[in-house]
Design a protein around this motif. Sequence first.
Motif, mmCIF file in Angstrom:
data_model
loop_
_atom_site.group_PDB
_atom_site.id
_atom_site.type_symbol
_atom_site.label_atom_id
_atom_site.label_comp_id
_atom_site.label_asym_id
_atom_site.label_seq_id
_atom_site.Cartn_x
_atom_site.Cartn_y
_atom_site.Cartn_z
ATOM 1 N N VAL A 65 0.857 -1.184 0.000
ATOM 2 C CA VAL A 65 0.000 0.000 0.000
ATOM 3 C C VAL A 65 0.896 1.238 0.000
ATOM 4 O O VAL A 65 1.742 1.397 0.874
ATOM 5 C CB VAL A 65 -0.949 0.004 1.215
ATOM 6 C CG1 VAL A 65 -1.784 1.271 1.240
ATOM 7 C CG2 VAL A 65 -1.839 -1.233 1.186
ATOM 8 N N VAL A 66 0.695 2.086 -1.014
ATOM 9 C CA VAL A 66 1.461 3.321 -1.159
ATOM 10 C C VAL A 66 0.464 4.471 -1.254
ATOM 11 O O VAL A 66 -0.382 4.478 -2.150
ATOM 12 C CB VAL A 66 2.351 3.269 -2.419
ATOM 13 C CG1 VAL A 66 3.122 4.567 -2.585
ATOM 14 C CG2 VAL A 66 3.294 2.071 -2.384
ATOM 15 N N ASN A 67 0.551 5.415 -0.327
ATOM 16 C CA ASN A 67 -0.378 6.559 -0.302
ATOM 17 C C ASN A 67 -1.842 6.099 -0.347
ATOM 18 O O ASN A 67 -2.635 6.595 -1.144
ATOM 19 C CB ASN A 67 -0.082 7.526 -1.444
ATOM 20 C CG ASN A 67 1.281 8.150 -1.319
ATOM 21 O OD1 ASN A 67 1.767 8.382 -0.219
ATOM 22 N ND2 ASN A 67 1.918 8.411 -2.447
ATOM 23 N N MET A 81 14.947 -13.000 7.998
ATOM 24 C CA MET A 81 13.987 -12.583 9.024
ATOM 25 C C MET A 81 12.610 -12.309 8.421
ATOM 26 O O MET A 81 11.698 -11.911 9.128
ATOM 27 C CB MET A 81 14.499 -11.331 9.741
ATOM 28 C CG MET A 81 15.872 -11.492 10.375
ATOM 29 S SD MET A 81 15.928 -12.770 11.646
ATOM 30 C CE MET A 81 14.929 -12.023 12.891
ATOM 31 N N GLY A 82 12.482 -12.488 7.100
ATOM 32 C CA GLY A 82 11.199 -12.254 6.442
ATOM 33 C C GLY A 82 10.959 -10.806 6.044
ATOM 34 O O GLY A 82 9.854 -10.438 5.662
ATOM 35 N N SER A 83 11.996 -9.980 6.126
ATOM 36 C CA SER A 83 11.882 -8.578 5.715
ATOM 37 C C SER A 83 12.283 -8.438 4.251
ATOM 38 O O SER A 83 13.175 -9.151 3.779
ATOM 39 C CB SER A 83 12.803 -7.695 6.561
ATOM 40 O OG SER A 83 12.415 -7.755 7.912
ATOM 41 N N PRO A 84 11.672 -7.508 3.525
ATOM 42 C CA PRO A 84 12.068 -7.293 2.133
ATOM 43 C C PRO A 84 13.547 -6.921 2.043
ATOM 44 O O PRO A 84 14.037 -6.071 2.793
ATOM 45 C CB PRO A 84 11.185 -6.136 1.680
ATOM 46 C CG PRO A 84 9.973 -6.229 2.552
ATOM 47 C CD PRO A 84 10.518 -6.674 3.887
ATOM 48 N N TYR A 85 14.258 -7.583 1.159
ATOM 49 C CA TYR A 85 15.694 -7.387 0.977
ATOM 50 C C TYR A 85 15.985 -6.783 -0.401
ATOM 51 O O TYR A 85 16.794 -5.877 -0.530
ATOM 52 C CB TYR A 85 16.399 -8.730 1.150
ATOM 53 C CG TYR A 85 17.901 -8.675 1.100
ATOM 54 C CD1 TYR A 85 18.620 -8.010 2.091
ATOM 55 C CD2 TYR A 85 18.608 -9.290 0.078
ATOM 56 C CE1 TYR A 85 20.007 -7.960 2.060
ATOM 57 C CE2 TYR A 85 19.990 -9.243 0.039
ATOM 58 C CZ TYR A 85 20.688 -8.582 1.028
ATOM 59 O OH TYR A 85 22.054 -8.526 0.986
ATOM 60 N N ILE A 86 15.286 -7.282 -1.419
ATOM 61 C CA ILE A 86 15.436 -6.796 -2.789
ATOM 62 C C ILE A 86 14.043 -6.587 -3.374
ATOM 63 O O ILE A 86 13.178 -7.440 -3.210
ATOM 64 C CB ILE A 86 16.183 -7.809 -3.681
ATOM 65 C CG1 ILE A 86 17.569 -8.117 -3.147
ATOM 66 C CG2 ILE A 86 16.264 -7.307 -5.132
ATOM 67 C CD1 ILE A 86 18.255 -9.287 -3.875
ATOM 68 N N ILE A 87 13.863 -5.468 -4.069
ATOM 69 C CA ILE A 87 12.651 -5.255 -4.859
ATOM 70 C C ILE A 87 13.098 -5.139 -6.310
ATOM 71 O O ILE A 87 14.060 -4.430 -6.616
ATOM 72 C CB ILE A 87 11.910 -3.959 -4.477
ATOM 73 C CG1 ILE A 87 11.559 -3.927 -3.001
ATOM 74 C CG2 ILE A 87 10.642 -3.809 -5.321
ATOM 75 C CD1 ILE A 87 11.007 -2.579 -2.556
ATOM 76 N N ASP A 103 11.328 6.310 -9.692
ATOM 77 C CA ASP A 103 10.375 6.910 -8.760
ATOM 78 C C ASP A 103 9.348 5.881 -8.307
ATOM 79 O O ASP A 103 8.969 5.826 -7.132
ATOM 80 C CB ASP A 103 9.664 8.100 -9.401
ATOM 81 C CG ASP A 103 10.602 9.268 -9.673
ATOM 82 O OD1 ASP A 103 11.730 9.284 -9.130
ATOM 83 O OD2 ASP A 103 10.197 10.162 -10.445
ATOM 84 N N GLN A 104 8.904 5.036 -9.233
ATOM 85 C CA GLN A 104 7.913 4.001 -8.913
ATOM 86 C C GLN A 104 8.463 3.028 -7.877
ATOM 87 O O GLN A 104 7.824 2.769 -6.851
ATOM 88 C CB GLN A 104 7.524 3.252 -10.192
ATOM 89 C CG GLN A 104 6.532 2.136 -9.962
ATOM 90 C CD GLN A 104 6.219 1.363 -11.245
ATOM 91 O OE1 GLN A 104 6.801 1.605 -12.306
ATOM 92 N NE2 GLN A 104 5.308 0.430 -11.140
ATOM 93 N N MET A 110 9.294 2.965 0.034
ATOM 94 C CA MET A 110 8.922 3.768 1.209
ATOM 95 C C MET A 110 8.126 2.910 2.188
ATOM 96 O O MET A 110 8.189 3.112 3.395
ATOM 97 C CB MET A 110 8.108 4.984 0.779
ATOM 98 C CG MET A 110 8.945 6.042 0.080
ATOM 99 S SD MET A 110 7.993 7.341 -0.732
ATOM 100 C CE MET A 110 6.889 7.880 0.538
ATOM 101 N N THR A 111 7.390 1.933 1.660
ATOM 102 C CA THR A 111 6.615 1.014 2.488
ATOM 103 C C THR A 111 7.429 -0.214 2.876
ATOM 104 O O THR A 111 7.376 -0.671 4.007
ATOM 105 C CB THR A 111 5.350 0.556 1.724
ATOM 106 O OG1 THR A 111 4.589 1.701 1.392
ATOM 107 C CG2 THR A 111 4.514 -0.393 2.546
ATOM 108 N N LEU A 112 8.213 -0.748 1.928
ATOM 109 C CA LEU A 112 8.870 -2.042 2.132
ATOM 110 C C LEU A 112 10.256 -1.952 2.774
ATOM 111 O O LEU A 112 10.694 -2.893 3.423
ATOM 112 C CB LEU A 112 8.963 -2.787 0.799
ATOM 113 C CG LEU A 112 7.611 -3.120 0.164
ATOM 114 C CD1 LEU A 112 7.809 -3.707 -1.225
ATOM 115 C CD2 LEU A 112 6.823 -4.073 1.044
#
Length: 147
Positions: A65-67, A81-87, A103-104, A110-112
């Motif tokens: 969810v963004v904005n 640990m289950g956290s986002p590492y690479i997008i 930018d996208q 900003m969320t991940l």
Amino acid sequence: MINLNLPKYSFRIKSKENKLYIFDKVRKKDLVLTEEEWVRQHFITYLNEDKKYPLSRMAVEKKCVVNNMAKRTDIVVFDGMGSPYIIVECKAPKVQITQQSFDQIARYNMTLNAKFLIVTNGLQHFYCQMDHEAEEYRFLKEIPDYA
């Protein structure tokens, strides 16, 4: 499909109802073979076979969810640990990578809060490492191998 600037891999492709489908190893299902899907499946395989990231640590078209708007990331690789590492943001080969592409993926991040961002159209690949404190990214020649 067009040859990409990635190693050649073999994929499970089939024809059904006058459409081509490619098997997604992460979601474990056949998907319509679009140009963007061709890039996405190549990059999943590249991360898995060449960089050694386990498929079990990947999510495809993960919702974020963004904005207050629901968006979907192309590929997310999670750390231990289950956290986002690479997008990874994938574009079709004919789509030029622009500032808008960065930018996208930056909005998604900003969320991940991933450590690495990748933007690719299969022909060009841009690898970035985030500096969350300075709120900037620096370009890399390669994404690190799975450790």
